[in-house]
Design an enzyme around this catalytic site. Structure first.
Site, short mmCIF file in Angstrom:
data_model
loop_
_atom_site.label_atom_id
_atom_site.label_comp_id
_atom_site.label_asym_id
_atom_site.label_seq_id
_atom_site.Cartn_x
_atom_site.Cartn_y
_atom_site.Cartn_z
CB SER A 181 -0.91 0.00 1.24
OG SER A 181 -0.15 -0.33 2.39
CE LYS A 206 7.07 -3.33 3.62
NZ LYS A 206 7.08 -2.00 3.02
NE ARG A 232 10.09 6.89 3.44
CZ ARG A 232 8.80 6.85 3.77
NH1 ARG A 232 7.91 7.42 2.98
NH2 ARG A 232 8.40 6.22 4.85
CG ASN A 233 12.61 0.63 2.83
OD1 ASN A 233 13.31 0.77 3.80
ND2 ASN A 233 11.29 0.76 2.89
CB VAL A 283 11.58 7.48 8.23
CG1 VAL A 283 11.94 6.20 8.99
CG2 VAL A 283 11.56 8.66 9.20
#
Length: 332
Positions: free
Chosen positions: A132, A185, A249-250, A273
């Site tokens: 999501s 994840k 973002r990861n 973050v």
């Protein structure tokens, strides 16, 4: 129904808009009075480009705004979640239903987010998780999530609150699996980004995602989760969306690391973050604690916290001892 969303980042704002669209009188809380004022005046959140905050959405910087709300969603990042819960706890009504949408593992205690929320508020918590991206939910793009709680009635209460023609919610009693899938994840997605940054291809990413999911499920089952959960929205679903999208973002941080930047430089450039960075350390510690083999998580920890070269760690993973894919291959 009256609802509150605690945390005015992209995800918290998107969920607040979802509740508003469903006819719930909703307030969005920000810890920063200046940000709350900016959101009120501009009706824009910089993290959700092209999205206008509906007039019906109330915005506050006062933790007392959760008072009198039947539903309160905790949507802050993982590292301040305990302090945030302490701030709002005195104002929660006795019958308020709490929802945790934060994905992570507390660094010092290795506790899941719902455990932290329960400790600080003394309430049962429903976990809402799944594939999501906030940017898509805010724009009403069809999305599916999972509401997990041991109390079926509470899970269904949250399901009914969020369910709409573009936001489908399933229920599950497997809180452990739902939270571990959502937290871990992020580590694999960061690794997927590193793979992209190193110039590897789709084959590499598919292998990484598949074996990463195996590690997540292995740890989850050791902690009491159902293996089936990791084949659903909170497992493979969340893994796919986070490893493959530039909304992540990861993944974006991982691309920068693979391209030669330090983890700190990468997170600074992303400007938000990066939960996978923090989760890698906690996941590595959890694996050690449980005696669970997690080579990809271990490699991520080495790159992020020990300064090991990413390409060197990839070679180490590829040259590990030969083995069958399944731990119970069924051969005589």
């Amino acid at each position: 129904m009256k609802a509150a969303v605690v945390g005015s980042g992209g995800w918290g704002t998107a969920l607040a808009l979802t509740l508003c669209r469903n006819g719930h009188k909703t307030v969005l809380w920000s810890h920063d009075p200046k940000k709350a004022e900016l959101l009120r005046n501009t009706r824009k959140n910089p993290m959700l480009k092209g999205v206008t905050l509906v007039d019906e959405l109330e915005i506050s910087a006062d933790p007392a705004c959760v008072s009198g709300r039947e539903l309160v969603v905790i949507a802050c990042p993982s590292f301040p979640i305990r302090d945030v819960c302490r701030k709002i706890a005195p104002y929660l009504d006795e019958n308020t239903v709490l929802v945790s949408v934060t994905k992570g593992i507390e660094a010092d205690t290795l506790k899941r987010m719902s455990q932290v929320v329960e400790e600080e508020t003394h309430k049962n918590v429903v976990v809402l998780t799944g594939p999501s991206h906030a940017e898509e939910v805010a724009k009403n793009i069809p999305t599916g999530c999972l509401a997990a709680c041991l109390d079926k009635k509470l899970a269904e209460f949250v399901q009914n609150a969020f369910m709409s023609d573009t936001f489908r919610v399933y229920t599950s009693p497997d809180v452990i699996g739902a939270e571990l899938g959502g937290a871990l994840k992020n580590v694999i997605a960061l690794c997927a980004g590193i793979s992209d940054g190193l110039g590897y291809g789709d084959n590499s990413k598919a292998m990484l995602m598949t074996r990463g999911l195996t590690e997540i499920a292995r740890l989850g089952v050791s902690l009491g989760a159902s293996k089936d959960t990791f084949a659903g929205l909170a497992g493979v679903g969340d893994l796919i969306v986070t490893c493959t999208s530039m909304h992540s973002r990861n993944r974006r941080s991982g691309i920068l690391i693979g391209s030669g930047k330090t983890p700190q430089e990468a997170m600074q450039e992303v400007g938000a973050v990066v939960e996978g960075y923090y989760a890698a350390k906690s996941a590595w510690a959890l694996g050690k604690q449980q005696g669970v083999e997690m080579p990809i998580v271990g490699a991520a920890y080495a790159v992020l916290y020990e300064g090991k070269p990413a390409r060197e760690m990839v070679q180490g993973l590829l040259m590990r001892q030969r083995k069958a894919e399944s731990e119970d291959a069924g051969w005589l």
